[in-house]
Design a protein around this motif. Structure first.
Motif, PDB file in Angstrom:
ATOM      1  N   UNK A 186       0.592  -0.925   0.166  1.00 35.96           N
ATOM      2  CA  UNK A 186      -0.071   0.399  -0.041  1.00 35.96           C
ATOM      3  C   UNK A 186       0.714   1.478   0.059  1.00 35.96           C
ATOM      4  N   UNK A 187       2.333   1.138   0.313  1.00 35.75           N
ATOM      5  CA  UNK A 187       2.649   2.018   0.536  1.00 35.75           C
ATOM      6  C   UNK A 187       4.123   2.526  -0.654  1.00 35.75           C
ATOM      7  N   UNK A 188       3.831   1.770  -1.702  1.00 41.38           N
ATOM      8  CA  UNK A 188       4.499   1.155  -3.369  1.00 41.38           C
ATOM      9  C   UNK A 188       3.829   1.827  -4.217  1.00 41.38           C
ATOM     10  N   UNK A 189       3.229   2.858  -3.913  1.00 42.81           N
ATOM     11  CA  UNK A 189       2.528   3.506  -5.172  1.00 42.81           C
ATOM     12  C   UNK A 189       2.906   4.909  -5.730  1.00 42.81           C
ATOM     13  N   UNK A 190       3.595   4.098  -7.480  1.00 42.44           N
ATOM     14  CA  UNK A 190       4.828   4.230  -7.942  1.00 42.44           C
ATOM     15  C   UNK A 190       3.889   5.001  -9.120  1.00 42.44           C
ATOM     16  N   UNK A 191       2.602   4.004  -9.638  1.00 44.58           N
ATOM     17  CA  UNK A 191       1.658   5.260 -10.613  1.00 44.58           C
ATOM     18  C   UNK A 191      -0.038   5.064  -9.973  1.00 44.58           C
ATOM     19  N   UNK A 192      -0.078   5.740 -10.833  1.00 42.39           N
ATOM     20  CA  UNK A 192      -1.808   5.582 -10.672  1.00 42.39           C
ATOM     21  C   UNK A 192      -2.163   2.985 -11.013  1.00 42.39           C
ATOM     22  N   UNK A 193      -3.328   2.792 -10.249  1.00 49.01           N
ATOM     23  CA  UNK A 193      -3.891   1.811 -10.527  1.00 49.01           C
ATOM     24  C   UNK A 193      -4.415   1.518 -11.872  1.00 49.01           C
ATOM     25  N   UNK A 194      -5.091   2.353 -12.995  1.00 54.46           N
ATOM     26  CA  UNK A 194      -5.184   1.649 -13.881  1.00 54.46           C
ATOM     27  C   UNK A 194      -3.961   1.911 -14.918  1.00 54.46           C
ATOM     28  N   UNK A 195      -2.449   2.185 -14.662  1.00 48.67           N
ATOM     29  CA  UNK A 195      -1.872   2.703 -15.800  1.00 48.67           C
ATOM     30  C   UNK A 195      -1.139   0.958 -15.912  1.00 48.67           C
ATOM     31  N   UNK A 196      -0.480   0.663 -17.564  1.00 46.42           N
ATOM     32  CA  UNK A 196      -0.103  -0.072 -18.056  1.00 46.42           C
ATOM     33  C   UNK A 196       1.112  -0.299 -17.744  1.00 46.42           C
ATOM     34  N   UNK A 197       1.482  -1.807 -17.519  1.00 47.97           N
ATOM     35  CA  UNK A 197       3.113  -1.998 -16.832  1.00 47.97           C
ATOM     36  C   UNK A 197       3.298  -2.964 -17.104  1.00 47.97           C
ATOM     37  N   UNK A 198       4.721  -3.157 -17.064  1.00 48.13           N
ATOM     38  CA  UNK A 198       5.174  -4.171 -18.127  1.00 48.13           C
ATOM     39  C   UNK A 198       5.658  -4.956 -16.570  1.00 48.13           C
ATOM     40  N   UNK A 199       5.667  -6.430 -16.663  1.00 48.38           N
ATOM     41  CA  UNK A 199       5.374  -7.185 -15.335  1.00 48.38           C
ATOM     42  C   UNK A 199       6.739  -8.884 -16.019  1.00 48.38           C
ATOM     43  N   UNK A 200       7.530  -8.272 -14.788  1.00 46.96           N
ATOM     44  CA  UNK A 200       8.714  -9.274 -15.713  1.00 46.96           C
ATOM     45  C   UNK A 200       8.736 -10.522 -14.938  1.00 46.96           C
ATOM     46  N   UNK A 201       8.462 -11.744 -14.759  1.00 47.13           N
ATOM     47  CA  UNK A 201       8.715 -12.742 -13.655  1.00 47.13           C
ATOM     48  C   UNK A 201      10.020 -13.659 -13.244  1.00 47.13           C
ATOM     49  N   UNK A 202      10.622 -13.921 -12.705  1.00 46.32           N
ATOM     50  CA  UNK A 202      11.720 -14.506 -12.689  1.00 46.32           C
ATOM     51  C   UNK A 202      11.772 -15.571 -12.061  1.00 46.32           C
ATOM     52  N   UNK A 203      11.798 -16.432 -12.113  1.00 47.91           N
ATOM     53  CA  UNK A 203      11.815 -18.203 -11.718  1.00 47.91           C
ATOM     54  C   UNK A 203      13.589 -18.290 -10.333  1.00 47.91           C
ATOM     55  N   UNK A 204      13.194 -18.526  -9.089  1.00 49.62           N
ATOM     56  CA  UNK A 204      14.276 -18.336  -8.584  1.00 49.62           C
ATOM     57  C   UNK A 204      14.527 -19.942  -7.639  1.00 49.62           C
ATOM     58  N   UNK A 205      15.503 -20.518  -7.194  1.00 49.15           N
ATOM     59  CA  UNK A 205      15.821 -21.435  -7.006  1.00 49.15           C
ATOM     60  C   UNK A 205      17.481 -21.555  -5.792  1.00 49.15           C
ATOM     61  N   UNK A 206      16.725 -21.069  -4.787  1.00 49.37           N
ATOM     62  CA  UNK A 206      17.835 -21.193  -3.893  1.00 49.37           C
ATOM     63  C   UNK A 206      18.398 -22.500  -2.896  1.00 49.37           C
ATOM     64  N   UNK A 207      19.691 -23.010  -2.953  1.00 47.85           N
ATOM     65  CA  UNK A 207      19.251 -24.591  -2.284  1.00 47.85           C
ATOM     66  C   UNK A 207      18.223 -25.358  -2.629  1.00 47.85           C
ATOM     67  N   UNK A 208      16.971 -25.508  -1.562  1.00 44.60           N
ATOM     68  CA  UNK A 208      15.741 -26.289  -1.366  1.00 44.60           C
ATOM     69  C   UNK A 208      14.794 -25.283  -2.110  1.00 44.60           C
ATOM     70  N   UNK A 209      14.922 -23.984  -1.737  1.00 48.06           N
ATOM     71  CA  UNK A 209      14.226 -23.330  -1.679  1.00 48.06           C
ATOM     72  C   UNK A 209      13.592 -22.860  -3.190  1.00 48.06           C
TER      73      UNK A 209
END
Length: 334
Positions: A186-209
């Motif tokens: 809620x404290x990380x509103x960098x743009x308005x809610x309707x603004x279009x964004x590009x979301x890049x999702x990385x899958x990370x594995x550290x050890x077994x997590x």
């Protein structure tokens, strides 16, 4: 799936065609369907497929750099890859963030605006555990971050954000900087809610997590460089990259010289049966098949490179190099 006609229905249709009761053109007109693609005018698409594909290539390079950095930083097995690159509204992204969260607000100078860098909570606690000397297999409950934990992650985030410079250099010279860290979306509103964004999702594995790293870049940030976000432009600039300069070569050599190598002085090798192993007692002697004054094999990262004699130096075990294994020697390891 289209309906399958029985043999009697097929025969009846053929008879109707032969007698003229059914016209072929009428059947063809009935089977023609208009291809309609739904379009939401409330959230129009602003990023082309080619631009999303370029973002995938850029962050694929970033994931490899991040993989190398975290492997050394955490001294653990790390595997990171791009899971998806998609366009959506900022509301959809922020609504999917759980609390507490590890959110880093990043300035992408000279681009306008900011991006959001999120590391999943489970992955964050795994990183903290590794940095503090644990095995990284954090299985505790998800809780709020302490001030010390936020400080530890902030220091690491400042370094991994700098890794954006190299993957983006074919498009723009970035000077990314961490502005602040938030644990509540809620404290990380960098743009308005309707603004279009590009979301890049990385899958990370550290050890077994396993966990996810989300990189949210608003459209208003990418807008000045959208013409450059094409695979044609990206490959044309990357193919024209300048050759490495002598200064860069010196820097590279210095970095390689600082790399850690595992040195093993091998006393000897021998074989015993399983029965002998099971019957071993304190005081038993195992013959290594090597003379006391015989030189030892010294391996560098499992490669036989030197011979040496054991001894001590300042009350510590040591080994003195007596021979370098050169190319052409029978025992030389490539």
């Amino acid at each position: 799936m289209s309906e399958i006609l029985s043999q009697s229905e097929i025969d009846a249709l053929l008879d109707a065609l032969n007698t003229g009761e059914v016209d072929v053109e009428e059947i063809q007109d009935d089977t023609k369907e208009k291809k309609i693609k739904k379009y939401d005018f409330k959230s129009p698409k602003k990023l082309a497929k080619d631009q999303l594909r370029t973002l995938h290539i850029i962050h694929d390079n970033y994931s490899r750099l991040l993989n190398t950095f975290l492997s050394g930083y955490l001294r653990s097995y790390v595997q990171i890859e791009v899971l998806s690159v998609e366009e959506l509204s900022y509301y959809e992204f922020s609504n999917s963030i759980s609390n507490p969260a590890m959110l880093s607000i990043v300035d992408l100078n000279p681009l306008p605006g900011q991006m959001l860098y999120e590391i999943s909570t489970g992955l964050s606690f795994c990183i903290i555990d590794r940095i503090l000397g644990g095995d990284g297999n954090y299985q505790g409950e998800i809780r709020s971050f302490t001030e010390i934990e936020i400080t530890i992650l902030t220091k690491m985030l400042r370094q991994i954000i700098k890794l954006f410079i190299e993957p983006w250099e074919n498009v723009i010279e970035l000077s990314p900087k961490v502005d602040k860290i938030e644990t509540n979306s809620q404290f990380a509103q960098i743009v308005s809610p309707n603004e279009t964004v590009a979301l890049i999702t990385l899958k990370a594995k550290i050890g077994e997590i396993e966990g996810l790293i989300n990189i949210c870049i608003p459209h208003i940030v990418l807008e000045p460089i959208l013409p450059k976000l094409s695979t044609k432009f990206w490959f044309s600039t990357s193919s024209n990259n300048k050759k490495i300069t002598p200064e860069e070569k010196v820097i590279l050599e210095k970095r390689i010289k600082k790399a850690d190598l595992n040195v093993i002085a091998e006393l000897a090798q021998t074989n015993i049966t399983v029965e002998e192993f099971l019957n071993l007692q304190i005081g038993d002697i195992i013959s290594l098949g090597k003379e006391v004054d015989e030189q030892l094999d010294i391996k560098i990262s499992d490669k036989f490179k030197f011979k040496g004699s054991p001894g001590t130096k300042k009350n510590k075990y040591a080994i003195k190099l007596t021979q370098v294994i050169e190319k052409g020697d029978d025992n030389y390891d490539e």
